[in-house]
Design an enzyme around this catalytic site. Sequence first.
Site, short mmCIF file in Angstrom:
data_model
loop_
_atom_site.label_atom_id
_atom_site.label_comp_id
_atom_site.label_asym_id
_atom_site.label_seq_id
_atom_site.Cartn_x
_atom_site.Cartn_y
_atom_site.Cartn_z
CB THR A 182 -0.91 0.00 1.24
OG1 THR A 182 -0.08 0.05 2.42
CG2 THR A 182 -1.79 -1.24 1.28
CD GLU A 327 -5.48 -3.17 1.10
OE1 GLU A 327 -5.03 -2.53 2.06
OE2 GLU A 327 -5.81 -2.61 0.03
CE LYS A 432 -21.78 13.00 13.41
NZ LYS A 432 -21.89 11.80 14.28
CD1 TRP A 437 -23.12 11.04 8.26
CD2 TRP A 437 -20.98 11.46 8.70
NE1 TRP A 437 -22.75 10.25 9.32
CE2 TRP A 437 -21.44 10.48 9.62
CE3 TRP A 437 -19.65 11.88 8.80
CZ2 TRP A 437 -20.63 9.92 10.59
CZ3 TRP A 437 -18.84 11.32 9.77
CH2 TRP A 437 -19.33 10.35 10.65
#
Length: 534
Positions: A182, A327, A432, A437
């Site tokens: 990654t 992944e 937030k 949101w």
Amino acid sequence: MKGLMQVEPLLLSALLVHAEENFGDVEIVAWEPERFSYTYAQAGQRARKLASGLLKLGLHPGETVGSLAWTTHRHFELMYAVPGIGAVLHTANPRLSARQIAFTINHAADRFLFVDPDCITLAAELAPLLTTVERFIIMGPPRESDPSGLTLGYFDDILAAGDADFAWPSFDERTASTLCFTSGTTGDPKGVLYSNRGSLLSAMAIAPADGWDVSASDTIMPAAAFFHCNGWGAPYLAPMVGARLVLPGRAVDGETMLKIISEEGVTVGSGVPTVWMGLLDQCIRTGRAPGTLNRIVCGGAAPPPAMMSDFFTRFGVRTIQVWGMTETTHAATMLSTRPDVLTGATEALAPQGKPVFGTRLRVIGPGGAQLPNDGTTPGQLQVKGPWCATEYLGRDDIQLCDEEGWMNTGDLATVSAREGLRITDRIKDVIKSGGEWVSSIDLEHAAREHDDVLEAAVIGVPHPRWQERPVLFIVSRDGARLSPADVIAYLKPRVPKLWVPDDVILMDALPHNSTGKVSKEDLRQIYGERVRAG
């Protein structure tokens, strides 16, 4: 009772054998930066000789070899030669920091490190930090001298020592094949160890008409490098279907991309949005169409609707949107974006598409309970499939999957059987504000709809009353005179009032990480320095 069918292990070497036997005269072109071309038959023979040479050099099945290289023909040969003998190719990312690259090489325990000539200086910088590398192998012919001071070998010497009649061995299809890490945006990079079986099955899953839609009539150019999820599967897809393959080397800027695409007759390419935005901007500024290019596979981040619309309405290039992670081997979901979305007639409801066969998705709440796949209830996205990772290499301290085998992605999303997957944000990036949101992705898309905006990125910053508030970073197109007030005025009628950013910061360029994504960690640091400076 078992079926009376032959059993052959699913090995990556079979792809190159298939191309040799059925598409032997099809061309592979590499820009390194000088143009080089040969055929699948020649590439297959070289890969077999290279595999034989590596065995003679003392490489054993199960051991790991590293590469520090760009998208070249020798790198393509390594992608088959190393896994073809049951060893593992770790495609190290030259765009990471030296400390991070050294960490991945040591963590992978690479015995040999194949180095692109363009990366020799980097390899010399890394050498004192490496604990397992026995020999650095330059990906080219021998040189009269080399000032790097490294213990060197040469790719072409290994090739010359190999046997032309070498036959690929057969072994367990679950054997590890390649290793990618990654990008290390939070903490050290994490290693994902792919298998022959998983990589081949994943490539087969993304090839059909509702995916890459590739065939022998295509010319494929991966702008996604091999150290990014095996080049998103392109080095497997091309020989699988007999497509012509164009390897762009290091440079993926707009000018170089347009030149290669035009001269080589590329029909499909893969890459992150920043790559395609660079190409689009080059086409618009020069008034040149992107040749025979008719579709792009775009992932790594959500492609801006304005970019997709411009590509389609100006040049007839459609966007295949994909979502996946290191992944998930290659793409986990795909969507060939509809013409009505590309022209702006309707809004895209499922930007990331539906799962490819073999992949399952679900969203869960904070307590781990599964949420309804109704397309409106957001939750933490989990994925499951035969090419999804179960754990990270040598990282027992990280639990990647839950007890049922579902892999945690770190994304917030909605899922529905009708509309597919819609990523609403990365968990670490979601904002937030006042108990509501704010989607950084959707706010970025809205900003990019402005004709004078080239790039946009949103971060959340602490606020004493609202908890967090969005801050927008903007890069203007060349020659545009854009002010923060202009951007705010543009956004007010287009986004909820709560989403209108508290601040708009104009920049010459946005910071990008090693995968081409905007580095929001760097943006948070830039904003913090701005606040401290008053």
